[in-house]
Design an enzyme around this catalytic site. Structure first.
Site, PDB file in Angstrom:
ATOM      1  N   CYS A  28       1.233   1.643 -65.768  1.00 51.24           N
ATOM      2  CA  CYS A  28       0.065   2.505 -65.567  1.00 51.24           C
ATOM      3  C   CYS A  28      -0.068   2.931 -64.101  1.00 51.24           C
ATOM      4  O   CYS A  28      -0.389   2.099 -63.254  1.00 51.24           O
ATOM      5  CB  CYS A  28      -1.182   1.749 -66.029  1.00 51.24           C
ATOM      6  N   CYS A  31      -3.511   2.280 -62.522  1.00 46.70           N
ATOM      7  CA  CYS A  31      -3.725   0.856 -62.255  1.00 46.70           C
ATOM      8  C   CYS A  31      -3.088   0.469 -60.923  1.00 46.70           C
ATOM      9  O   CYS A  31      -3.668  -0.297 -60.143  1.00 46.70           O
ATOM     10  CB  CYS A  31      -3.119   0.008 -63.373  1.00 46.70           C
TER      11      CYS A  31
END
Length: 105
Positions: A28, A31
């Site tokens: 991600c 993230c």
């Protein structure tokens, strides 16, 4: 930030602690953007236990909790959900801190 090891650990932390679970994944990009700011946030909110939850490892738990976008944050205290910052959008340090500030003490 500690890393969640099991669903049982999730239940224990949610019951015993004022815990904030950060749902994330290695792939991600949003993230990875917030990873470097998390130590500073954890220091500012030292009364909370922060736990990283790998979405791919705990896909069933994410489904049970309604976590469909990452990064997302879920706060528990005494087995009660007390806050949710869940979306698929990138989050800023200011947004995360505003969410944490609004949590019941």
């Amino acid at each position: 930030m500690r890393k969640l090891q099991s669903t049982e650990e999730f239940k224990q932390l949610a019951a015993d602690e004022a815990a904030v679970f950060m749902f994330t994944a290695g792939w991600c990009p949003d993230c990875r953007v917030i990873d470097p700011i998390m130590p500073e946030i954890e220091e500012k909110f030292g009364d909370l236990v922060f736990v990283s939850v790998d979405r791919d490892e705990f896909i069933d738990l994410c489904g049970e909790l309604g976590i469909f976008g990452i990064p997302s944050f879920l706060a528990f205290k005494n087995s009660e959900e007390v806050g949710r910052f869940v979306s698929k959008d990138r989050k800023t340090q200011e947004e995360i801190e505003a969410f944490l500030t609004k949590l019941p003490q």
